[in-house]
Design a protein around this motif. Structure first.
Motif, mmCIF file in Angstrom:
data_model
loop_
_atom_site.group_PDB
_atom_site.id
_atom_site.type_symbol
_atom_site.label_atom_id
_atom_site.label_comp_id
_atom_site.label_asym_id
_atom_site.label_seq_id
_atom_site.Cartn_x
_atom_site.Cartn_y
_atom_site.Cartn_z
ATOM 1 N N SER A 293 0.837 -1.198 0.000
ATOM 2 C CA SER A 293 0.000 0.000 0.000
ATOM 3 C C SER A 293 0.873 1.249 0.000
ATOM 4 O O SER A 293 2.074 1.192 0.322
ATOM 5 N N LEU B 120 0.673 3.657 2.088
ATOM 6 C CA LEU B 120 1.040 3.925 3.472
ATOM 7 C C LEU B 120 2.233 3.077 3.878
ATOM 8 O O LEU B 120 3.196 3.575 4.491
ATOM 9 N N SER B 121 2.211 1.789 3.539
ATOM 10 C CA SER B 121 3.311 0.894 3.881
ATOM 11 C C SER B 121 4.594 1.306 3.150
ATOM 12 O O SER B 121 5.677 1.332 3.747
ATOM 13 N N ASN C 267 -3.132 12.286 1.487
ATOM 14 C CA ASN C 267 -4.041 11.208 1.845
ATOM 15 C C ASN C 267 -3.492 9.907 1.271
ATOM 16 O O ASN C 267 -3.578 9.657 0.064
ATOM 17 N N LYS D 196 -4.460 6.832 2.011
ATOM 18 C CA LYS D 196 -5.403 5.711 2.091
ATOM 19 C C LYS D 196 -6.269 5.676 0.834
ATOM 20 O O LYS D 196 -7.502 5.754 0.891
ATOM 21 N N GLN D 197 -5.625 5.549 -0.318
ATOM 22 C CA GLN D 197 -6.354 5.559 -1.590
ATOM 23 C C GLN D 197 -6.197 4.258 -2.369
ATOM 24 O O GLN D 197 -6.648 4.146 -3.496
ATOM 25 N N ASP D 198 -5.508 3.274 -1.808
ATOM 26 C CA ASP D 198 -5.291 2.007 -2.533
ATOM 27 C C ASP D 198 -6.580 1.203 -2.621
ATOM 28 O O ASP D 198 -7.421 1.265 -1.742
#
Length: 435
Positions: free
Chosen positions: A354, A356-357, A431, A433-435
């Motif tokens: 992701s 984030l990761s 942002n 968190k879009q995956d």
């Protein structure tokens, strides 16, 4: 002889008295709209206001004009109208039911060329992205209606606009536009060959009332009329889910498909343009900061902050990553050249994870032989797409014009002491968190 001279003076004076900005001799028609589209495609360049000389060697009468995004949109239409003696009429943003046109007598003591330039400056003071919606209407998604001379407008939340210089055969727009003008901004416009993020374009209102999306110029007789009455009015683009919007629009507009390699190269170029363009925008803010005592006013803060610009660069990175990730997960990345994959892997080292990761795991990287878009962002300091992406996704990049250079470019995490002591507006954060 004295009487003759006096008569000539009187005649010359009368020729300027009550003069319109220009006198139209032609009327808008489908044929003139086609010529307008052709003119935009061939002449609407990023140096339109920055070049001193025209290709024919004559002086550029528009040299030195500085435009923001709405000014750029209106300039495209106004200048063509003047050069072809067509009417230019828009709604008066200050008075409902009234219009502003080239028949204005405000500049009647000036010669025509100067009247036109004064008229442009007057229009710049009057218009905004809010007024663009009143002078245009939403069109269907087809190559007959979305073409050179059309434009893309966002909702009021993001108050931005782009002119369409050309619809490329691959169904992607070649956009010419500009951003907020600072005290030291130049006259060169910006360009990109890619889609703006539709979720940013339609943010807050994907309905006709939001005014966003593809638009074209209203005929004069439909100004100050309900927009749905304009011939050609269409709500097609408001019915497409935003997650599918780009694919749908591109599918409707393309004449041929581009290869994966061509697509990745185009998207990297667009992302690079965002990084390079940010340098001058941040420098404008830093120059303003040096001459500011205490805190910036809201007006100066709004001029020199970069939340929308940083969001657009972030969106370009996300689009590039999404397309590359889809190729990797579908086992189609091998269709790309080895050189392309090596460069992309430097920018996105954990592409199967992701955002984030990947952001948490990505370590600082320097400029090297596989760098894409090596850019001098500060005197003697260079960055490439990979390192700027790392800082941007990690939230290190500051859009706050009260921050110094090392915070604006993510060398230090802000806010700075000065920024903390001053009021801030519209602080941007990524942002992931879009995956």
């Amino acid at each position: 002889m004295q009487r003759l001279i006096l008569l000539l003076v009187v005649l010359v004076s009368c020729s300027f008295a009550h003069a319109a900005v220009w006198t139209e001799v032609n009327s808008w028609s489908p044929a003139w709209e086609d010529r307008f589209s052709e003119w935009v495609e061939n002449n609407w360049q990023i140096d339109f206001f920055a070049r001193k000389k025209l290709p024919n060697g004559q002086s550029n009468p528009y040299y030195g004009l500085r435009t923001d995004c709405a000014d750029t949109v209106y300039s495209m239409r106004l200048i063509f109208a003047y050069e072809n003696k067509l009417p230019f009429v828009i709604q008066d943003p200050t008075a409902y039911g009234r219009t502003i046109s080239n028949q204005m007598k405000r500049f009647d003591k000036q010669r025509e060329e100067q009247r036109v330039k004064s008229f442009l400056l007057y229009i710049y003071d009057m218009v905004s992205t809010k007024s663009v919606a009143n002078d245009t209407y939403p069109v269907a998604i087809s190559r007959n209606t979305v073409r050179a001379g059309s434009l893309i407008l966002t909702t009021a939340v993001n108050h931005h606009s782009w002119t369409i210089k050309e619809m490329l055969p691959i169904g992607v727009p070649h956009l010419v536009y500009n951003s907020t003008v600072g005290r030291t901004s130049g006259s060169t416009l910006q360009e990109r060959q890619s889609w703006p993020n539709p979720e940013w374009v339609f943010e807050g209102d994907q309905t006709p009332a939001g005014g966003a999306g593809f638009r074209y110029w209203r005929p004069v007789e439909y100004l100050n009329q309900p927009v749905w009455k304009v011939p050609g009015y269409s709500e097609e683009q408001y019915k497409v889910p935003l997650k599918r919007w780009v694919k749908y629009a591109q599918g409707r507009l393309q004449l041929r498909r581009e290869t994966d390699e061509q697509m990745m190269a185009r998207l990297m170029k667009v992302t690079c343009q965002g990084l390079v363009g940010r340098v001058s925008a941040v420098n404008d803010g830093l120059n303003a900061l040096r001459s500011t005592r205490g805190c910036m006013s809201y007006e100066d803060y709004d001029t020199y902050s970069t939340p929308s610009r940083d969001q657009r660069v972030f969106d370009d990175y996300v689009t590039l990553r999404k397309v590359y990730r889809e190729l990797v997960l579908a086992n189609n990345a091998s269709d790309l050249s080895l050189d392309m994959r090596v460069r992309l892997n430097k920018i996105y080292p954990f592409i199967e994870e992701s955002m984030l990761s990947e952001t948490r795991k990505m370590a600082p990287v320097g400029v090297d032989g596989i760098s894409v878009c090596t850019t001098e962002y500060s005197s003697g300091q260079y960055i490439d797409l990979a390192e700027f992406k790392r800082r941007l996704f990690a939230g290190l990049i500051s859009n706050n014009p009260m921050d110094e250079a090392q915070y604006r470019w993510g060398q230090l995490r802000g806010p700075s002491q000065r920024a903390r002591s001053c009021k801030s507006w519209d602080v941007w954060v990524p942002n992931l968190k879009q995956d």
